[in-house]
Design an enzyme around this catalytic site. Structure first.
Site, PDB file in Angstrom:
ATOM      1  N   LYS A   1     -32.819 -49.433  -5.255  1.00 25.53           N
ATOM      2  CA  LYS A   1     -31.918 -48.504  -5.942  1.00 25.53           C
ATOM      3  C   LYS A   1     -32.631 -47.763  -7.060  1.00 25.53           C
ATOM      4  O   LYS A   1     -32.502 -46.538  -7.193  1.00 25.53           O
ATOM      5  CB  LYS A   1     -30.701 -49.253  -6.487  1.00 25.53           C
TER       6      LYS A   1
ATOM      7  N   ASP B   1     -24.778 -47.081  -6.240  1.00 26.95           N
ATOM      8  CA  ASP B   1     -24.299 -47.932  -7.322  1.00 26.95           C
ATOM      9  C   ASP B   1     -22.798 -48.113  -7.164  1.00 26.95           C
ATOM     10  O   ASP B   1     -22.211 -47.734  -6.139  1.00 26.95           O
ATOM     11  CB  ASP B   1     -24.657 -47.327  -8.693  1.00 26.95           C
TER      12      ASP B   1
END
Length: 228
Positions: free
Chosen positions: A132, A150
């Site tokens: 991420k 997210d």
């Protein structure tokens, strides 16, 4: 992580609706950017690594002071882990983050000549930099059209019917299948910012939403008393 999920029609979504969603988001946010403060690839990596389970506002308050004294790997190593801790103690998980920032700074300095490696494999090899974080960095710097899933991206993607998978990695894969290629470079930011300010977890502002008529979840959210 879902934040008041509401059942939506099956996946994949209609192509015309998806195109319209991103056309409208592009209209109101033509140049979306991260809200983290940074001045270089190195400060961006550090800021994103610090932002895990923390708000951008809290990270910026810390890094505004930190980067004034340590904005390069060499300066960060001079500061050291114990010197770094007071700058980031207001951020969650700061002890582990301090260790990671010092460790990644050492690797960047010793193995990459002080320059952050801007490819996914080397980025993800840095301590504290997972998929991420690497996606955020590569996307923000215009190197790769990545989508970092997210909590905001996960929630908005489900509510809009862009995804229905149960994990961030699978949602990411679904988004890459349904988001038109032209919108991919900025899709990450549009979904985050829309989730942060409009399609919020508890009380989404449906009445102020430019894509509310394209949202298959609005009726369900209103029934739950969560519409704005």
């Amino acid at each position: 992580m879902t934040g008041a999920m509401v059942p939506v029609p099956g996946w994949p979504p209609e192509e015309d609706r998806v195109e319209a969603v991103f056309e409208r988001l592009a209209r109101i946010m033509p140049e979306p950017k991260t809200e983290l403060n940074f001045s270089s690839p190195y400060t961006l990596v550090v800021a994103v690594a610090l932002s895990a389970q923390a708000t951008d506002v809290s990270v910026n308050k810390a890094t505004d002071r930190l980067f004034a004294v340590a904005d390069t790997p060499a300066k960060m190593l001079e500061l050291g882990e114990e010197g770094l801790v007071p700058f980031i103690a207001s951020i969650g998980l700061y002890r582990g983050k301090a260790r990671n920032v010092i460790a990644l700074s050492r690797i960047v300095l010793e193995q990459h000549g002080g320059q952050v490696p801007l490819n996914r494999a080397d980025l993800q090899a840095l301590p504290g930099v997972g998929r991420k974080t690497a996606s955020v960095v590569l996307n923000e710097l215009g190197i790769e059209a990545a989508i970092a899933v997210d909590t905001h991206v996960f929630r908005v993607s489900h509510r809009l019917g862009l995804a229905n998978a149960a994990t961030p990695d699978k949602v990411e894969a679904q988004l890459f299948r349904v988001v038109p290629e032209a919108w991919l470079p900025k899709a990450h930011h549009w979904l985050i910012l829309h989730g942060r300010y409009t399609c919020t977890a508890r009380k989404p502002k449906c009445s102020a939403c430019v894509i509310s008529d394209l949202c298959p979840s609005r009726a369900g959210l209103a029934a739950l008393g969560e519409a704005g």
